[in-house]
Design a protein around this motif. Sequence first.
Motif, short mmCIF file in Angstrom:
data_model
loop_
_atom_site.label_atom_id
_atom_site.label_comp_id
_atom_site.label_asym_id
_atom_site.label_seq_id
_atom_site.Cartn_x
_atom_site.Cartn_y
_atom_site.Cartn_z
N HIS A 113 29.81 33.27 43.76
CA HIS A 113 31.10 33.78 43.27
C HIS A 113 32.23 32.74 43.39
O HIS A 113 33.06 32.61 42.50
N HIS A 117 34.84 31.01 40.78
CA HIS A 117 36.31 30.83 40.82
C HIS A 117 36.70 29.39 40.53
O HIS A 117 37.64 29.13 39.79
N SER A 138 41.12 33.94 47.76
CA SER A 138 40.72 35.23 47.17
C SER A 138 40.88 36.33 48.22
O SER A 138 41.44 36.11 49.29
N ASP A 304 39.07 38.35 39.64
CA ASP A 304 37.65 38.36 39.27
C ASP A 304 37.42 38.61 37.78
O ASP A 304 38.02 39.51 37.19
ZN ZN Z 1 36.83 36.72 43.51
#
Ligand code: ZN
Length: 346
Positions: A113, A117, A138, A304
């Motif tokens: 993840h 980003h 985040s 996201d």
């Molecule tokens: Zn995220």
Amino acid sequence: MTYRVLGLESSCDETAAAIVEDGVRAVSDVVASQHDVHARYGGVVPELASRAHILNVVPVVQAALDQAGLSLAQLDGVAVTNAPGLIGGLLVGMQTAKALAWVTGLPLVGVHHLEGHLSAVYLEPDPPPLPHLALIVSGGHTSLVRVDDHGALIELGRTRDDAAGEAFDKGAKLLGLGYPGGAVIDRLAKTGDPTAVSFPKSMTLEEHGHDFSFSGLKTALLTHTRKHGVPEGALLADLCASYQAAIVEVLVRKTRRAARTFGLRHVQVCGGVAANSGLRAAMRAAGAEDDFQVYIPPPARCTDNAAMIAAAGHYHLVRGERAGLDLDAAPNAPLAREPRRPGASR
Ligand code: ZN
Ligand code: KG4
């Protein structure tokens, strides 16, 4: 030949699908947020998140295909977030991606993840060159990372306790502003005076080398509200502006120092907190003063989304990497496995 990757993201409380061409162009980008599902609980409820992902995932994939005007047969690969995140959410996205790969014969890759980003910025017209410094901020992570190549990262520092997004969310909860609170604090802070309330910054700024610490700030806000109560109107705006300024100052000063220490002249900021208008402005001002160039994706690509997952997956796929149908979720996988550089604080 155009190379098209379908990205899927479901690690937290957004179900998202997107199609990216050649790693640089998002031709569709669909995000179904679950904020309404979790708001009344003041945070993400994992089981409710999994159920909402199950309901949303197929319509979201269909919407991504429709928006791009493409069929599955016109795709070249599938990229899915397999780490880190909530296990239930990760599994929904992964099972969907595996089913799609199996019926179409398309190659599949798992994407971290945070690498996602980091890759959102490559969808912008003027992305940073390699190597560059990245501040990832985040809801679950705060890290300073040296990006040497796509997927080749060295973590220079990270938070020792709360993430920057958590500092925003926990602060907002304390002030009764709902979940997720970062964007609400951002909005209220715009009309407030950032010097109205003084929050402790020195400790987090000068200690811990390139690492961060935000728990003291949260405690300071708690102490402040115990003493003075939770204000309303203009005073609430002042408190939000002061709290936000304290978080932003720590993030910007640590980033400046890392850019200087490691001789990096290009700095990207990514992750949900990079949507914060105060952080965006302060980082740009710091870059102008210290002569480093600042790159921040538009706000909707900071929070996201699946375009960033497709963009990251692109590089893995074109390098020939392939995941099997036994690809596992890794809910706690760290971003960088490389050893820390000398000079890092731990
Ligand atoms: Zn995220
Ligand atoms: O990257 P993200 O969407 O999800 C995670 O990977 O965690 O980041 C979510 C975090 C939340 O803590 C949210 O409050 C914060 O990003 N956030 C903001 C803003 N928009 C989202 N924080 C400050 N200002 C904003 N405008």
